[in-house]
Design an enzyme around this catalytic site. Structure first.
Site, short mmCIF file in Angstrom:
data_model
loop_
_atom_site.label_atom_id
_atom_site.label_comp_id
_atom_site.label_asym_id
_atom_site.label_seq_id
_atom_site.Cartn_x
_atom_site.Cartn_y
_atom_site.Cartn_z
N ARG A 227 0.80 -1.22 0.00
CA ARG A 227 0.00 0.00 0.00
C ARG A 227 0.84 1.28 0.00
O ARG A 227 0.31 2.36 -0.20
CB ARG A 227 -0.97 -0.01 1.19
CG ARG A 227 -2.18 -0.89 0.92
CD ARG A 227 -3.10 -0.96 2.11
NE ARG A 227 -2.54 -1.79 3.17
CZ ARG A 227 -3.01 -1.85 4.40
NH1 ARG A 227 -4.02 -1.10 4.76
NH2 ARG A 227 -2.45 -2.64 5.30
N TYR B 222 27.86 34.53 -0.41
CA TYR B 222 28.18 33.10 -0.37
C TYR B 222 29.57 32.90 0.20
O TYR B 222 30.56 33.39 -0.35
CB TYR B 222 28.10 32.48 -1.78
CG TYR B 222 28.59 31.04 -1.79
CD1 TYR B 222 28.00 30.09 -0.96
CD2 TYR B 222 29.64 30.63 -2.61
CE1 TYR B 222 28.46 28.78 -0.93
CE2 TYR B 222 30.09 29.32 -2.59
CZ TYR B 222 29.49 28.40 -1.75
OH TYR B 222 29.94 27.12 -1.72
N ALA C 4 28.05 43.25 1.68
CA ALA C 4 26.92 42.68 0.93
C ALA C 4 27.38 42.19 -0.44
O ALA C 4 28.18 42.83 -1.11
CB ALA C 4 25.84 43.73 0.76
N SER D 126 31.68 45.57 -0.30
CA SER D 126 30.53 44.94 -0.95
C SER D 126 30.84 44.51 -2.38
O SER D 126 31.65 45.13 -3.06
CB SER D 126 29.37 45.93 -1.00
OG SER D 126 28.97 46.23 0.31
N SER E 156 35.43 47.75 -2.33
CA SER E 156 34.22 47.11 -2.83
C SER E 156 34.28 46.95 -4.34
O SER E 156 34.95 47.70 -5.05
CB SER E 156 32.98 47.87 -2.40
OG SER E 156 33.06 49.19 -2.84
CA CA Z 1 -0.48 -3.25 9.60
#
Ligand code: CA
Ligand code: UD1
Length: 453
Positions: free
Chosen positions: A17, A351, A365, A390, A408
């Site tokens: 099932r 990242y 940033a 940044s 930056s």
């Molecule tokens: Ca059962």
């Protein structure tokens, strides 16, 4: 309790099932196969040995069934001829001689050690068979417990039950404890003379009584002995598991504003006075220490977040992320296989992968560690008290020394020594009055185009 105990775990079912290409007991709850949950519960019951009865996906099930602290042996049930037949597949283990035999189901994953402990206590007090029952307002499909004069006299399977018997709401969970010295004698008396033509383990009740034995039932909460037959039930079990674990964490001192939206993994650890905001998802391998704030919509796996750190909103911590005390990883940042030093800040759209960021450094940033060259991963090392402007790209392998500055918008491909300032971009030029010239040229072009039509 010094009584020896063998647990027999039934996990040979066809799982038809579930409509799945894999055995039912390998389907996960909170990120871990059902069978592993059962084995962990069994192991916490003071069992020394376990016999795992496997059929489909035997190897995978045996692997997922391995658990620290107990010796687990697998037994193959080649034909599926009922629960009584399945227990006898582990005959060689049972024959070794134990004081107690416990029977558990691989598809009843929310069970804790409590009903097993209660059942073993009854054995110690002299019972021969102990059935773990539960009360439910939806008894359909379960074996019903038939009681007379306060004694359990039989378990009647749904298919064999009369209309009157089907009204009974006290049901068999399937979990059971048997006196180890009599188990084989009883089990071998089971026949398949019933509506399904199967060897019913539940026949032990009448068999033990006929032999003059004592049979009793103990109760377990319905939510703890709920089984899983299809994916809808799997989702219900997941929900119950999540509710239980969130509750445990909250009563241990973790705050959750909207607990129903927080998803935990089987091994998620969260320390006291931490706050988990709505819609946070934990994958496996996460430790959150005390006083941490996880803001909304963060996704965290394989990460260690130390005391007082702040994560999110919308942060993603991937395996190997290690955030030191008081550090901060803010919105739309991803950290993978990287340490973020004490008090360091990685606040926006960044990242950091395969990297180390020293204490109290600030990553501006949009900074990206370019860790992948299409074939290999390389490391970025950033010292303490550094400042990365940044929108910088740090092309690994590369290092930035303590207290260094990165202007930056830089693309940094060479190491930056401590206290140095690095520019990795074209210098800005300013041309006075040139904007006017460009605007007039553009307007003239537009006018000429209009006239040409
Ligand atoms: Ca059962
Ligand atoms: C069984 C009980 C029923 C109880 C219910 C609780 C019997 C006869 N009936 O019914 O009283 O209310 O569980 O869920 O015991 N299995 C094997 N090999 C087999 C047969 C079963 O390993 O040959 C395993 C299954 O994988 C499953 C468990 O045993 O984990 C129970 O089998 P299942 O067929 O689901 O039993 P039920 O009919 O639900």
């Amino acid at each position: 309790m010094s009584r020896s105990c063998l647990a027999v775990i039934l996990a040979a079912g066809d799982s038809t099932r579930m409509k799945s290409s894999m055995s039912k007991v390998l389907h996960p709850i909170a990120g871990r196969p059902m069978i592993s949950h059962v084995m962990a519960a069994v192991a916490s019951t003071g069992v020394s040995d376990a016999a795992l009865v496997v059929g489909r996906d035997a190897e995978g099930v045996a692997k997922a069934g391995a658990v620290d602290g107990i010796s687990v042996q697998s037994f193959l049930q080649t034909e599926r001829r009922g629960t009584g037949h399945a227990v006898l597949a582990a005959k060689d283990a049972i024959a070794r001689g134990y004081d107690d035999i416990l029977v558990a189901y691989g598809d009843v994953p929310l069970v804790t050690s409590q009903p097993f402990a209660a059942a073993r206590k009854k054995l110690a007090e002299g019972a021969d068979v102990v059935v773990i029952g539960f009360h439910t307002d939806k008894p359909a499909g379960y074996g019903r417990l038939l009681v007379e004069g306060g004694e359990l006299i039989a378990i009647r399977e749904e298919k064999d039950a009369s209309d009157e018997e089907r009204k009974i709401t006290w049901c068999n969970s399937g979990l059971m404890a048997i006196d180890g010295r009599k188990a084989l004698e009883f089990l071998e008396k089971i026949s398949n003379n019933n509506a399904k033509g199967e060897y019913y383990l539940t026949d032990l009740v009448e068999i033990a009584r006929a032999a003059g034995g004592r049979v009793v039932a103990v109760d377990a909460p319905e939510t703890e002995v709920a089984g899983c037959n299809n994916r809808a039930e799997l989702a219900v079990l997941e929900k119950l598991w999540q509710e239980r674990r969130r509750h445990e964490l909250m009563v241990s001192g973790v705050s959750m504003i909207a607990p129903e939206t927080v998803f935990l993994s089987y091994d998620t650890q969260i320390g006291q006075d931490s706050l988990i905001e709505p819609n946070v998802v934990f994958g496996p391998g996460v430790t959150i220490e005390s006083g941490v704030v996880i803001h909304a919509f963060s996704h965290i796996e394989g990460a260690h977040v130390h005391a007082g750190a702040t994560v999110g909103p919308f942060a993603r911590l991937r395996p190997g992320a290690d955030l030191a005390p008081g550090s901060k990883v803010g919105n739309f940042c991803e950290v993978k296989n990287a340490t973020i030093g004490e008090g360091a800040k990685v606040n926006h759209l960044t990242y950091i992968g395969d990297a180390s960021v020293g204490a109290h450094s600030n990553i501006g940033a949009g900074t990206i560690t370019c860790n992948y060259d299409g074939v290999n991963k390389h490391e970025t090392r950033i010292g303490a008290n550094a400042f990365v402007g940044s929108n910088s790209s740090l092309v690994a392998p590369v290092s930035i020394g303590d207290g260094a500055y990165v202007a930056s918008g830089s693309v940094i491909t060479e190491d930056v020594p401590a206290e140095a300032l690095a520019f990795g971009r074209a210098r800005q030029e300013v041309k006075p009055e040139r904007a006017k010239v460009i605007r007039e040229r553009a307007l003239a072009f537009k006018a000429a185009k209009k006239q040409a039509k």
